[in-house]
Structures are given as C-alpha cells and as structure tokens.
Design a protein around this motif. Structure first.
Motif, PDB file in Angstrom:
ATOM      1  N   LEU A 192       0.729  -1.101  -0.081  1.00 60.09           N
ATOM      2  CA  LEU A 192      -0.162  -0.167  -0.315  1.00 60.09           C
ATOM      3  C   LEU A 192       0.586   1.817   0.017  1.00 60.09           C
ATOM      4  O   LEU A 192       0.666   2.131  -0.509  1.00 60.09           O
ATOM      5  N   LYS A 193       1.980   1.371   0.459  1.00 61.55           N
ATOM      6  CA  LYS A 193       2.869   2.027   1.054  1.00 61.55           C
ATOM      7  C   LYS A 193       3.087   2.469  -0.631  1.00 61.55           C
ATOM      8  O   LYS A 193       3.605   3.842  -0.938  1.00 61.55           O
ATOM      9  N   GLU A 194       3.741   1.587  -0.963  1.00 59.33           N
ATOM     10  CA  GLU A 194       4.404   1.918  -2.722  1.00 59.33           C
ATOM     11  C   GLU A 194       3.211   2.454  -3.922  1.00 59.33           C
ATOM     12  O   GLU A 194       3.135   3.043  -4.300  1.00 59.33           O
ATOM     13  N   LEU A 195       2.099   1.984  -3.040  1.00 60.97           N
ATOM     14  CA  LEU A 195       0.787   2.466  -3.707  1.00 60.97           C
ATOM     15  C   LEU A 195       0.629   3.638  -4.015  1.00 60.97           C
ATOM     16  O   LEU A 195       0.573   4.508  -5.164  1.00 60.97           O
ATOM     17  N   ARG A 196       1.021   3.614  -2.579  1.00 64.10           N
ATOM     18  CA  ARG A 196       0.877   5.525  -2.266  1.00 64.10           C
ATOM     19  C   ARG A 196       1.648   6.248  -3.085  1.00 64.10           C
ATOM     20  O   ARG A 196       1.003   7.173  -3.702  1.00 64.10           O
ATOM     21  N   ALA A 197       2.683   5.888  -3.143  1.00 65.23           N
ATOM     22  CA  ALA A 197       4.169   6.656  -3.823  1.00 65.23           C
ATOM     23  C   ALA A 197       4.032   7.010  -5.357  1.00 65.23           C
ATOM     24  O   ALA A 197       4.547   8.007  -5.694  1.00 65.23           O
ATOM     25  N   ALA A 198       3.261   6.078  -6.226  1.00 69.09           N
ATOM     26  CA  ALA A 198       2.840   5.750  -7.415  1.00 69.09           C
ATOM     27  C   ALA A 198       1.707   6.031  -7.419  1.00 69.09           C
ATOM     28  O   ALA A 198       1.829   7.042  -8.830  1.00 69.09           O
ATOM     29  N   GLY A 199       1.070   6.966  -6.707  1.00 71.63           N
ATOM     30  CA  GLY A 199       0.389   8.051  -6.930  1.00 71.63           C
ATOM     31  C   GLY A 199      -1.116   7.343  -7.075  1.00 71.63           C
ATOM     32  O   GLY A 199      -2.249   7.463  -7.822  1.00 71.63           O
ATOM     33  N   LEU A 200      -1.584   5.985  -6.798  1.00 71.59           N
ATOM     34  CA  LEU A 200      -2.390   5.492  -6.938  1.00 71.59           C
ATOM     35  C   LEU A 200      -3.175   5.052  -6.163  1.00 71.59           C
ATOM     36  O   LEU A 200      -5.020   4.591  -6.238  1.00 71.59           O
ATOM     37  N   LEU A 201      -2.913   5.648  -4.901  1.00 70.47           N
ATOM     38  CA  LEU A 201      -3.291   4.683  -3.672  1.00 70.47           C
ATOM     39  C   LEU A 201      -3.885   7.371  -3.421  1.00 70.47           C
ATOM     40  O   LEU A 201      -2.576   8.062  -3.111  1.00 70.47           O
TER      41      LEU A 201
END
Lengths: 261, 215, 215
Positions: B175-184
């Motif tokens: 989730l943290k990486e999804l957020r960093a990628a702007g997906l979240l």
C-alpha cells in the motif's frame, strides 16, 4: 534517500512546497544537476575536474541566491553544508587522528557521481535519438483478423489490479463484512427493549404489543421482531423475571411481570 | 526542353528504392492506398504504378500478396495460409470491476477463502466471478483451510504472474508503494492510520483468528 | 522402417513453405511473436527458427524488415522510410526530462530500486514519473531486492525494446563503454558503512531475465 519512499512520510503540502522550491532554483533538478552545470564552466573532463573549485562555485551560487532572497530547497542547503565541509578538508592538512574518509576520497566520490549522472544524461539523449516506433518505423497498419473465430478473452492491466486493490483498502465505508441487518431485530436488541419495559408491566399483556414501533407493518420485519421478542421473553422467563402463558395452540402469547421479579 | 531540365532537378529515386517505399507504405497504412495516394506521398518524379507492379511481382507466391481492393492496393496474407490466422481473432474485453477486485484480493492475501474475500470487499462475491477467474487460469484452488468447515482457499497461478509481468505475487507493491506511485489517494480511513501498510505487507497472519463459514 | 513411416505421417512442410507461414504470421501480427508461439501455430514438425533466419535474410534491405524484440520477432518498416509515413505517425506524449532520465537509468541499471534512481539523479523521483513510465508499459516491477525493506525494483519491458528498436537490453547504446568505465556501479559514499544496496547491484544480476541469443 537511503530508505525507499522516505519522502512519502511528509504530508502532501510539505512535499509540494519542497518540489516548488526546487523548480524555483533556475530550473535545476536538484543540487547534483546544479553542480554538473557549474562544472561545465571548467571545460575539462569530469575525471579531471577540480572539486575544490566546484565547491567554491556552488557556495558562491548559494550565497548569491540568498542575496536575491531566493528560498533554497533543503537539498541545496544540505549540499552546501557538505561542500563547505569538503572544502575545509581539501584545504587543511590531513589530521592523522581523524579516521574519517579523506577529502580526496570524498572529492573523488562526488566526481564519480557527477560523471555517472552526466553519463546517464548522455545515454538518455542517445536513447531518445534512436529510431522510435510510431515515429521512424511502423507496425502493420492492417493487422489481419479475417477468419473471425470469436473467442472472448478478458484482460486487465497491472494498474487496474493495483487500483482495484487500493480502492478496496481505502474505501471510506470500509467495515468488516456483516449481513445487512436493516430488517432483522436481534434477540439482544429485543432483550434490551424488554428489560426496559418490564418495570412498567401491569397485568397479562399480549406479546405482540411489545414489538418495537414500526416493526409491525412490514411482514419480514414483523416476523423477525416477533421471533426475537419471543426468544427474549423465554430468556426473561428463564431468569425468573416474567411469566408466560398461552391459552391454547396458536392463540396469542401473553406475558406479565413476575411478582418477585 | 525547359521541362526536361526541371525534371532532372528532382531526380526520382531508382525503381528499387521506389519499390521499397511502396512496400513500407502498403505495410503500414490502415486503409488500402490508391496509386494517386502513393504518388502524392512519394518523392517528386517517382512513379508508383511501376514500383507497385514490381512489388506485386516480388510477392508472387510469398506468404503475403499485394492485392487490389476496389481501386486501391493493400497487402494481404496468402489465402492458403488463412488457417494460420485463426489465433488472431480473439476478442479482448476488460475484466469487470468485481472480478478485478476479487483477483486483487486473492493476489494480495493468498491463500484466501471466499468468506475472507467477501469480508475484505464488503459485498458478496458471485459464483460467476470466481468461476471466470478460474477459467482464465488466473486463480486456482489452494489448500483447504484447517478451520471448521475446511473451506477451500484460492491462490493465483503462474498464468497470472505471466499476464501481469510479475516474478512472484510477493513483488506486488504494498500500500505504501501504491501511494508513492500515486495510485492511492492519501486518505487513510479514520482510525486506520498507520497500520494499513503493515497489514498489506504482512499478509500471512491476517486471518489467523478467523473461522469463516463456507456455504 | 516403421519409424520412417511414422515420421512421414507428420511430414513437416518444406522450408520454403515454412518461411511463407512465418512471413504470413509476422505480417498479420502487430505484437512481437516468439519462436515458441510460431511453432505452436505452424503445422507439426515445422521449425520456425530456421524459417525465420531465411525470412530475415530475404527482407534485408527491403522496405519492411524482420526485427528481433527480446525473445520475439516482428516486422517493422525500415527506419529510413519514416519520412513517408507522416499520416501514420502517432503523437508520443512528450516526456519530461525527469521521466526520460528515469527511463534511461532503469534501462542501464536494471533491476534498480527507486532509492538508487534517486541516488543517481541526486533528486527525489516525483510520484507521477514512475507511474507514467509504467502506464506506457516501458518499465515494470521486477523482483524485490533481497535487502532490508525488500524494496521493489524496476526493469524495462519488451514494449520498451520494441519502441526503441532494440533486440535486447544488452544493445543499449554505449552500454559496454559505461560498464567498462565503472559508471553502472553503485559505489557507496566513502565512510558510509554497510551500504545496504552495495552488493545487491552486483553486475551479475543485471538483465537477469534476458534469454540467451537464439538462431
């Protein structure tokens, strides 16, 4: 930068502000980019660059920016501090008691970083200068699908998948799965209600009169409420709080408060 | 005389070169092309008709041919090889939202039971959705869960990894990486602050206390 | 004798015929096709690799060419004829300088973590940049790095190779020179002890999922 996505712990506003500052510094993409640009004035091979001279140039640039009241991003100031330290190491004779890396080692590493960044810049330019699909060379314009054997396959991309997952995990109304209980009165609820009513009970009263308001009309709700209330009555009878009677099969069930209940 | 001189200023490319040009155009264009269109695209002085004739001859007996479509030209597979083309005719459709979400949950939480999928999605999962994913060979049955009812679990397949270009399901970003990628969107659920990342990365023991009932 | 009879039941088509088949399939298909896929579609006993070699030779110097993309093959127009194709040109989304540099770093340093990209560029990678490259299907997630935090790595895709006309990531311009000059190394800063990514970016695991050259 050692920890992946470290910057993500900062609130969005702070990060946006930081990014805006970086852009403000004459369009440089970070201190390394600025150093690389400054190094061009030396017009030498990056391996032979004078890091000392570069450090001086950088510090002068930062000084200049301050005079012009340009707010520098933290990255630039960190680099300035580091270069000031490096400069002092390079100028002063080495302290034999000091076990840290020598000024030359540090300078060599900086030169390496600059050379590597420069190499990547050049490689990126070479890459983009290559013949590209859709610009210089082309794919088949009419891919043939003459014999239509219709077979449906379903597809999804990794992005779909991740966005789907993200959607579930951040849903505002995320709650553990439970059955929709809009039309269900639980025994606990009925019991709670009955307990509150017992005190006001007089003589024998019809069980159906104890259904909560509004639950007697809709058949589904009435069934659920009746069953729950009846079950609650049995509980209370068992606990010795009330008495139950029924005159004959299928006749109304009546309850009353037990005298000593 | 003046006309001849003018023409020589725009020396036409040699016929072999013109043939290459016609070949490339016919290959890449989306629609059949007329001789007039070819001439308009090719350098001044070129004669598409001649080049086309030469090209046509070159492809005689080959796997593809130069064919006339109305008054325009195109390249087509030789009719006797049509049987090779049947694989091209699959219709690709986007997976439904329900199926994508179910698939994502299996990928992130495998092995996972149907009751757990429903718990995470917050809605029931239709039999068709699971069947579709099994049919696509993206998920399969895993080991039965050693809890009352011994419910069946689902896991993702090698096919799934191939399709999504993953080396293993563990390589899915957290989730943290999804957020960093702007997906979240940066909008954690109230009260859920901070703990969700750990959950996603530490999936193995997410459900250990669960004793789901399977229907 | 019996074996001979058996073999003749599955007589492979003559090489010239196989070449026609490969030609037809590659012509009809936009996405690169692997030798395995070709063999699967061709009649029993055919050897697509041989036919492919012959076909490639045949198209040398023509207006369209047979090109290798990773471990797959495709037909593409000759780059020198791009000027004829203004109508076919697709507008490629203009990439930012950050995106172009990030792409180059992934290509030359793969598999590479986000932290390493940031280390090389000396600036943090904005959230949209990686997202954009993934969306273009030019980079994808690779194996997680076996270092603390198990960070996700990025590698380039077949689409990337196809777009830039590369047979493999080994053919990136100047790769050998960069490696010889030590510029693809991840040198820890002097004094920075136990740099976590130190050994992980060992050259040996670069291009790990490249398949070896084939006929």
């Amino acid at each position: 930068m050692s920890d992946e996505f470290d910057d993500d712990r900062l609130p969005v506003e702070e990060r946006l502000a930081a990014e805006a500052l970086i852009v403000d510094v004459d369009g440089f993409e970070g201190p390394l980019d600025l150093l690389l640009t400054l190094s061009r004035t030396q017009k030498v091979d990056l391996r032979k660059i004078s890091v000392l001279q570069l450090a001086v140039q950088y510090l002068r640039f930062v000084e200049e920016a301050r005079k012009l009241r340009i707010e520098l991003a933290a990255d630039y100031l960190v680099m300035a501090a580091w270069l000031a330290f490096l400069k002092s190491r390079l100028l002063l004779p080495p302290d034999p008691a000091d076990e840290g890396p020598s000024g030359e080692d540090l300078a060599a590493h900086l030169a390496f970083q600059l050379e590597r960044l420069q190499a990547m810049r050049e490689s990126a330019a070479k890459l983009m200068a290559r013949d590209q699909k859709g610009r210089d060379f082309f794919v088949r314009g009419i891919p043939e699908d003459v014999e239509r054997v219709r077979r449906v396959t379903y597809t999804a991309t990794l992005l779909d998948l991740m966005q789907g997952y993200a959607r579930i995990r951040t849903r505002d109304d995320f709650r553990p799965y439970s059955m929709d209980r809009e039309h269900v009165l639980t025994m606990e609820q009925a019991l709670e209600r009955m307990r509150g009513l017992i005190g006001f009970m007089g003589e024998w009263a019809d069980l159906s009169s104890f259904l909560p308001e509004g639950w007697g009309l809709d058949p589904a709700r009435r069934r659920s409420a009746t069953a729950a209330t009846f079950a609650a009555s049995l509980e209370l009878a068992k606990a010795g709080r009330i008495e139950i009677r029924q005159d004959e099969t299928f006749s109304p069930i009546q309850i009353r408060k037990k005298a000593d209940g | 005389m003046a006309e001849n001189k003018e023409a020589s200023l725009f020396q036409a490319p040699p016929l072999a070169e013109q043939e290459r040009m016609v070949e490339a155009i016919l290959f890449a264009t989306v629609e059949p092309v007329t001789v007039a269109d070819l001439n308009a695209r090719m350098p001044h002085g070129a004669d598409a008709a001649d080049a086309l004739a030469a090209l046509r001859k070159r492809y005689e007996g080959r796997g593809v041919r130069v064919v006339k479509v109305g008054d325009a030209w195109a390249m087509r597979t030789a009719p006797d090889l049509g049987f090779l083309m049947q694989k091209e005719t699959t219709e690709v459709r986007k997976l439904s939202r329900a199926a994508i979400e179910t698939l994502a949950i299996v990928a992130y939480h495998q092995p996972v039971t149907r009751a757990e999928i429903e718990e995470i999605r917050g809605v029931s999962v239709s039999r068709g959705t699971v069947d579709q994913l099994i049919e696509l060979e993206w998920i399969r049955f895993g080991r039965r869960r050693m809890t009352p009812g011994r419910p069946v679990t689902y896991v993702v397949t090698q096919n799934f990894l191939d399709h999504f270009g993953l080396e293993s399901a563990r390589d899915l970003p957290g989730l943290k990486e999804l957020r960093a990628a702007g997906l979240l969107e940066n909008r954690p659920a109230p009260g859920a602050e901070g703990d969700e990342d750990d959950e996603a990365l530490d999936q193995s023991d997410m459900f250990e206390d669960e004793t789901p009932e399977e229907g």
